[in-house]
Write an enzyme that holds these catalytic residues in place. Structure first.
Site, PDB file in Angstrom:
ATOM      1  N   THR A  61       0.838  -1.204   0.000  1.00  0.00           N
ATOM      2  CA  THR A  61       0.000   0.000   0.000  1.00  0.00           C
ATOM      3  C   THR A  61       0.872   1.254   0.000  1.00  0.00           C
ATOM      4  O   THR A  61       2.105   1.169  -0.129  1.00  0.00           O
ATOM      5  CB  THR A  61      -1.034  -0.059   1.159  1.00  0.00           C
ATOM      6  OG1 THR A  61      -1.938   1.042   1.005  1.00  0.00           O
ATOM      7  CG2 THR A  61      -0.405   0.004   2.539  1.00  0.00           C
ATOM      8  N   LYS A  65       3.247   1.444  -3.779  1.00  0.00           N
ATOM      9  CA  LYS A  65       2.575   0.758  -4.889  1.00  0.00           C
ATOM     10  C   LYS A  65       3.299   0.900  -6.235  1.00  0.00           C
ATOM     11  O   LYS A  65       3.206   0.036  -7.087  1.00  0.00           O
ATOM     12  CB  LYS A  65       1.141   1.273  -5.039  1.00  0.00           C
ATOM     13  CG  LYS A  65       0.188   0.738  -3.994  1.00  0.00           C
ATOM     14  CD  LYS A  65      -1.196   1.328  -4.228  1.00  0.00           C
ATOM     15  CE  LYS A  65      -2.274   0.501  -3.574  1.00  0.00           C
ATOM     16  NZ  LYS A  65      -3.612   0.892  -4.002  1.00  0.00           N
ATOM     17  N   ASP A 101      -7.036  -3.848  -7.603  1.00  0.00           N
ATOM     18  CA  ASP A 101      -8.002  -2.760  -7.372  1.00  0.00           C
ATOM     19  C   ASP A 101      -9.075  -2.690  -8.465  1.00  0.00           C
ATOM     20  O   ASP A 101     -10.263  -2.522  -8.171  1.00  0.00           O
ATOM     21  CB  ASP A 101      -7.277  -1.406  -7.288  1.00  0.00           C
ATOM     22  CG  ASP A 101      -6.653  -1.175  -5.920  1.00  0.00           C
ATOM     23  OD1 ASP A 101      -7.075  -1.837  -4.950  1.00  0.00           O
ATOM     24  OD2 ASP A 101      -5.731  -0.336  -5.827  1.00  0.00           O
ATOM     25  N   GLY A 129      -5.738   9.601 -10.559  1.00  0.00           N
ATOM     26  CA  GLY A 129      -4.595   9.046  -9.822  1.00  0.00           C
ATOM     27  C   GLY A 129      -4.474   7.540 -10.031  1.00  0.00           C
ATOM     28  O   GLY A 129      -4.982   6.982 -11.018  1.00  0.00           O
ATOM     29  N   GLY A 130      -3.825   6.876  -9.082  1.00  0.00           N
ATOM     30  CA  GLY A 130      -3.562   5.447  -9.190  1.00  0.00           C
ATOM     31  C   GLY A 130      -4.822   4.611  -9.297  1.00  0.00           C
ATOM     32  O   GLY A 130      -4.914   3.694 -10.133  1.00  0.00           O
ATOM     33  N   GLY A 239     -17.311   2.145  -1.556  1.00  0.00           N
ATOM     34  CA  GLY A 239     -15.882   1.836  -1.488  1.00  0.00           C
ATOM     35  C   GLY A 239     -15.546   0.614  -0.648  1.00  0.00           C
ATOM     36  O   GLY A 239     -14.589  -0.103  -0.944  1.00  0.00           O
TER      37      GLY A 239
END
Ligand code: NDP
Length: 278
Positions: A61, A65, A101, A129-130, A239
């Site tokens: 995390t 990452k 993810d 973003g990621g 989420g």
């Protein structure tokens, strides 16, 4: 006994130990999932010695990452395309990595809205973003039509276009309402709306009545965005569901059993989040 861990810096916020240790207990498996705080300068040493330190794998995390890519021997196409990884396992003595993810997002979407099809549809993604990359990569594989990305910094959307090609478009705030008329799915991948972060204030009035609204934020469990979507009668995907679904593949690789995301697990982690959100 098989051991896995989550590495981050810091890592105290991670709920992965709660999820994986819940599954280990539920399925009666002998194993342990730990939190390991790893400073950036010790990342490559830690990953290189993962097996020697008794681990069958780990979750990776923030802030590791992207940096972890430099160390892992075998990465899959998802990692190659998104430039980040979150799950490492050892196979035939070699480290392998993927990012779960996007898959977690997609499975949760289908679990929350059974029968939903993204094929040929228009999607709006807030943020670049990621996590936006992970979701875009998965939606493209699922056959999405086009994805309009609205982000505070325009440069990051250009990066997405360069990686993912012509199905990605830039969306500017002034065009959000008019473009949302054609969107089947709206996804918030920014940290806006999260406890301690600025709110996400957008106008959902033009979304079609069968549109789905998804939020990656899970503290609080029900964000203002999801509340507003529900108030309009839209279907939602939260989420926490994504967080649970993204953990499935790692658990299976490490402990050899495919775990189930159940309401009981959801409620167990939700109780911990509610404590945090107060
Ligand atoms: P990144 O730091 O890579 O990206 C953050 C994004 O949010 C960027 O697009 C950034 O815009 C935008 N942003 C941040 N603050 C603001 C603001 N005040 N106003 C407008 N835009 C803002 O983070 P991640 O993509 O990794 O994570 C994003 C969120 O998703 C987090 O809340 C994280 O907790 C959540 N998440 C949830 C997961 C789950 O399983 N549910 C999994 C992964 C992430 P800019 O480019 O302009 O900086």
């Amino acid at each position: 006994m098989k051991k896995a861990c989550v590495i981050g810096w810091p890592v105290s916020h991670s709920r992965s130990p709660l999820i994986h240790n819940y599954w280990l207990k539920k399925y009666g498996l002998e194993g342990l999932y730990e939190r390991r705080e790893v400073e950036p300068e010790h990342l490559s040493e830690f990953l290189r010695n993962l097996g020697a330190n008794g681990y069958v794998g780990c979750n990776v995390t923030i802030p590791h990452k992207e940096a972890a890519l430099q160390v892992i021997q075998n990465i899959d196409d998802i990692v190659r395309r998104t430039g980040s990884l979150n799950t490492v396992w050892v196979e035939n003595g070699q480290q392998q990595a993927t990012s779960t993810d996007g898959e977690g997002f997609y499975r949760n979407l289908l679990a929350c809205v059974p029968g939903f099809s993204i094929v040929g549809k228009s999607v709006i993604v807030l943020g670049a973003g990621g996590s936006a990359k992970a979701i875009i990569e998965r939606l493209l594989r699922a056959g999405v039509g086009e994805i309009a990305v609205l982000n505070r910094s325009a440069g990051r959307v250009e990066e997405l276009k360069a990686v993912f090609g012509p199905q990605i478009r830039t969306l500017t705030p002034d065009r959000f309402v008019s473009e949302s008329k054609a969107a089947s799915l709206l996804v918030n991948t920014t940290s806006q709306g999260m406890k301690g972060q600025p709110p996400l204030d957008i106008d959902l009035s033009a979304l079609p009545p069968n549109a789905v609204v998804a939020d990656l934020v899970y503290v609080p469990l029900e964000t203002q965005l999801l509340k507003a979507a529900k108030a309009r009668g839209l279907q939602v995907a939260g989420g926490l569901g994504m967080l649970l679904h993204q953990a499935v593949d790692g658990f299976e690789k490490w402990f050899g059993l495919r775990p189930e995301v159940t309401n009981e697990l959801y409620d167990y982690i939700a109780r911990d989040i509610v404590k945090d959100a107060q």
